[in-house]
Motif scaffolding. Sequence first.
Motif, PDB file in Angstrom:
ATOM      1  N   LYS A   1       0.840  -1.244   0.005  1.00  0.00           N
ATOM      2  CA  LYS A   1      -0.044  -0.070  -0.072  1.00  0.00           C
ATOM      3  C   LYS A   1       0.999   1.413  -0.144  1.00  0.00           C
ATOM      4  N   VAL A   2       0.642   2.143  -0.994  1.00  0.00           N
ATOM      5  CA  VAL A   2       1.197   3.527  -0.944  1.00  0.00           C
ATOM      6  C   VAL A   2       0.449   4.362   0.037  1.00  0.00           C
ATOM      7  N   PHE A   3       1.239   5.434   0.589  1.00  0.00           N
ATOM      8  CA  PHE A   3       0.919   6.411   1.489  1.00  0.00           C
ATOM      9  C   PHE A   3       1.634   7.708   1.202  1.00  0.00           C
ATOM     10  N   GLU A   4       1.004   8.684   2.026  1.00  0.00           N
ATOM     11  CA  GLU A   4       1.769  10.078   1.890  1.00  0.00           C
ATOM     12  C   GLU A   4       2.314  10.627   3.260  1.00  0.00           C
ATOM     13  N   VAL A   5       3.356  10.882   3.299  1.00  0.00           N
ATOM     14  CA  VAL A   5       4.122  11.554   4.803  1.00  0.00           C
ATOM     15  C   VAL A   5       4.338  12.841   4.259  1.00  0.00           C
ATOM     16  N   ARG A   6       3.909  13.743   5.248  1.00  0.00           N
ATOM     17  CA  ARG A   6       4.236  15.334   4.977  1.00  0.00           C
ATOM     18  C   ARG A   6       5.574  15.435   5.634  1.00  0.00           C
ATOM     19  N   ILE A   7       6.141  16.333   4.857  1.00  0.00           N
ATOM     20  CA  ILE A   7       7.527  17.167   5.388  1.00  0.00           C
ATOM     21  C   ILE A   7       7.161  18.222   6.002  1.00  0.00           C
ATOM     22  N   PRO A   8       7.656  18.558   7.243  1.00  0.00           N
ATOM     23  CA  PRO A   8       7.035  19.855   7.794  1.00  0.00           C
ATOM     24  C   PRO A   8       7.632  21.114   7.193  1.00  0.00           C
ATOM     25  N   GLU A   9       7.053  22.090   7.335  1.00  0.00           N
ATOM     26  CA  GLU A   9       7.388  23.317   6.527  1.00  0.00           C
ATOM     27  C   GLU A   9       8.801  23.848   7.428  1.00  0.00           C
ATOM     28  N   PHE A  10       9.612  24.303   6.933  1.00  0.00           N
ATOM     29  CA  PHE A  10      10.877  24.800   7.431  1.00  0.00           C
ATOM     30  C   PHE A  10      11.379  25.808   6.496  1.00  0.00           C
ATOM     31  N   GLN A  11      11.999  27.114   7.542  1.00  0.00           N
ATOM     32  CA  GLN A  11      12.322  28.518   7.059  1.00  0.00           C
ATOM     33  C   GLN A  11      13.807  28.220   6.625  1.00  0.00           C
ATOM     34  N   MET A  12      14.157  29.089   5.584  1.00  0.00           N
ATOM     35  CA  MET A  12      15.491  29.282   5.445  1.00  0.00           C
ATOM     36  C   MET A  12      15.693  30.882   5.278  1.00  0.00           C
ATOM     37  N   VAL A  13      16.592  31.038   6.274  1.00  0.00           N
ATOM     38  CA  VAL A  13      17.004  32.557   6.587  1.00  0.00           C
ATOM     39  C   VAL A  13      18.558  32.744   6.584  1.00  0.00           C
ATOM     40  N   VAL A  14      18.827  33.738   5.824  1.00  0.00           N
ATOM     41  CA  VAL A  14      20.181  34.152   5.951  1.00  0.00           C
ATOM     42  C   VAL A  14      20.344  34.753   7.361  1.00  0.00           C
ATOM     43  N   PRO A  15      21.621  34.168   7.914  1.00  0.00           N
ATOM     44  CA  PRO A  15      21.914  34.497   9.383  1.00  0.00           C
ATOM     45  C   PRO A  15      21.627  36.188   9.766  1.00  0.00           C
ATOM     46  N   PHE A  16      22.358  37.126   8.796  1.00  0.00           N
ATOM     47  CA  PHE A  16      22.142  38.470   8.957  1.00  0.00           C
ATOM     48  C   PHE A  16      20.986  39.068   9.210  1.00  0.00           C
ATOM     49  N   LYS A  17      19.914  38.371   8.649  1.00  0.00           N
ATOM     50  CA  LYS A  17      18.406  38.781   8.915  1.00  0.00           C
ATOM     51  C   LYS A  17      17.851  38.291  10.141  1.00  0.00           C
TER      52      LYS A  17
END
Length: 128
Positions: free
Chosen positions: A110-126
């Motif tokens: 059986k095939v099922f879907e797994v969610r990848i959590p939302e993650f932020q990408m932020v340049v450190p100086f911000k």
Amino acid sequence: MVKKVTEGITISVETFYQPDYSNPIGSEFMFAYRITIENNNTFPIKLLRRHWYIIDSNGTHREVEGEGVVGVQPLLAPGETYQYVSGSNLRTEIGKMYGTYQMENQLDKKVFEVRIPEFQMVVPFKLN
């Protein structure tokens, strides 16, 4: 680090800004991310496909789909983890990603879907 559990699979994500591969003057910002997939089920699973949504802070949306991750379709026994590192480029200093993995239960196919959590990408100086 962000974490999400779906269908007995834990997905954890860590992100890293890559200054040596970025060109802020040219609006090119490179990020690496480390994904850890943990199979908490009583059956083995196989990661078949990935589907990513990548969003820059200027509103640009991209989608990336394909088989497996980093060229493989990992098989995880019960209790096993798989970790990989990949990357994404943004045109802005801030963005985010999220998505899904398509997994297959190796016992009943059986095939099922797994969610990848939302993650932020932020340049450190911000972040000051």
